[in-house]
Design a protein around this motif. Structure first.
Motif: not given
Length: 445
Positions: A313-314, A316-318, A320, A433, A440
């Motif tokens: 998940i980390n 994925y955020r980067k 985005m 989204w 998640k």
């Protein structure tokens, strides 16, 4: 020879995604040069009608390619998860079983596509003035399906184990070969659109074959024993289980593109040529998003297999954040240089004017396009087959309804074609989204 693999379950996520992405981005640029070479050479040397003929087949051939590529993508996800688990023999067995699928499916699809090409073009209301040339080009593309699938099979398996460089080398070679053959067949042999199609077929065949040979000689994962070659029905079913929804996603999107193409065709050859040119531009815009999505899919697949969910998940955020940065940079480029961009494809003023205004419309929705790809990357890496099918259904509903509504409004008219593209991206991006938030919450329980 040095074996290229990349373990993405350890280390800085941004660094790993970038290391993996850069060769893929370069590869995607050269991949689009296939299309650009056909379009620029045909559009400039033969004319707008020839460009329209190629453009009118794009959504159809994409449909048939999509069915085949879904199985390759599904196999790549299973292979990346197996790699994350640290099970080398399982990865090898996966490579063999995906190979069986990627030979059988394209052979069947290509045969069906070849013999139905004319009927499909008529069904899509292709203008009679370009119908014979479009049919000829489409049939050549149908013959190339199995060769495109060969390259996509090898590249998806290599990327699953972290090797994004080897596919790049052979793609670059293939691109230069394609451009050279385009010039030879179109300019010197006067083979027209048919020659452009033959050039693509030959270059795809050579690049796919050479990439496979090199992988077998240089990568231990491709050195398969008799035991690795056995048909593993459980593993194959897992590839099919993920691959079918991906194929449905891609093919449903392709069907929706065909519906949109029929709307475009109803406005005549100028609109068809403008749409063909803007489609080529959009393919370029898609490239960084596609690259990020594919890199994120491998990254998340390996970490999902290793059960490192927080790390996934980390990353994925980067990703985005990287997507948003690219989007902010690209919108003003398209708005300012729209006419010059379209002028690369055609000389006709009417086509340039329509195409330039069209890409200015779609650029307003790039953030939603990027959202689709980035969310797709993490969900595909997790093996979320439901999302793939659901996302395709959303796009089909949007492209079967929105264009018909917008073009029927007098003040919008033909521009409804491109407004509909942006609105469909908005629909697909927001629903993607929603699915990410659900998944998640599910995996972090």
């Amino acid at each position: 020879m040095k074996e290229n693999t990349l373990n993405m379950t350890e280390g800085n996520p941004v660094r790993l995604i970038l290391i993996f992405s850069v060769p893929m981005l370069v590869g995607n640029i050269f991949q689009q040069l296939y299309n650009l070479a056909d379009s620029v050479i045909v559009g400039q040397l033969i004319g707008a009608d020839a460009l329209a003929a190629i453009g009118s087949t794009g959504s159809i051939t994409f449909f048939f390619f999509a069915i085949c590529n879904g199985f390759g993508a599904g196999g790549g996800i299973v292979a990346s998860q197996s790699f994350g688990e640290g099970d080398k023999e399982k990865v090898k067995n996966c490579i063999a079983n995906v190979a069986y699928l990627m030979f059988l499916v394209p052979a069947v699809i290509g045969t069906i596509a070849f013999f139905t090409a004319g009927q499909i073009l008529v069904l899509l209301n292709t203008p009679e003035s370009i119908l014979p040339v479009a049919k000829s080009y489409m049939r050549i593309m149908c013959l190339s399906i199995i060769f495109v699938s060969l390259y996509n099979f090898v590249s998806s398996m290599l990327r699953a184990i972290g090797d994004s460089k080897t596919p790049l080398y052979f793609l670059i070679f293939s691109c230069f070969l394609n451009v050279g053959l385009d010039i030879l067949f179109v300019l010197y042999f006067n083979m027209g659109v048919f020659g452009a199609g033959v050039a693509t077929l030959i270059s795809q065949l050579i690049s796919g074959a050479l990439c496979l040979i090199y992988a077998i000689k240089s990568n231990s994962y491709f050195k398969l024993s008799r035991q690795n070659l056995r048909v593993n029905f459980l593993l194959m079913w897992k590839c099919i289980k993920i691959g079918i929804p991906l194929s449905l996603q891609f093919s449903l999107i392709a069907i929706s593109c065909m519906a949109l193409q029929r709307v475009v065709n109803s406005f005549g050859a100028v609109a068809v040529a403008a749409f063909a040119a803007t489609s080529r531009v959009e393919q370029i815009i898609h490239m960084p998003y596609q690259t990020l999505s594919a890199a994120l899919s491998t990254y998340c697949g390996q970490n999902f297999g290793a059960k490192k969910y927080d790390r996934m998940i980390n990353g994925y955020r980067k990703a985005m954040l990287m997507m948003a940065t690219f989007t902010i940079c690209m919108i003003p480029v398209v708005q300012i240089f729209g006419h010059g961009i379209i002028r690369m494809f055609v000389k006709e003023t009417s086509v340039i004017e329509m195409g330039a205004n069209a890409i200015k419309i779609t650029s307003l929705f790039y953030i939603f396009l990027g959202m689709i790809y980035t969310v797709r990357g993490i969900l595909n890496g997790m093996g979320d087959s439901f999302f793939a099918m659901f996302n395709g259904i959303v796009e089909v509903i949007g492209r079967f309804t929105v264009p018909f509504i917008l073009v029927a409004i007098p003040v919008i008219g033909v521009w409804g074609i491109w407004w509909s593209l942006g609105l469909v991206w908005f629909m697909a991006g927001t629903t993607a989204w929603w699915r990410y938030l659900y998944m998640k919450k599910k995996i972090l329980k």
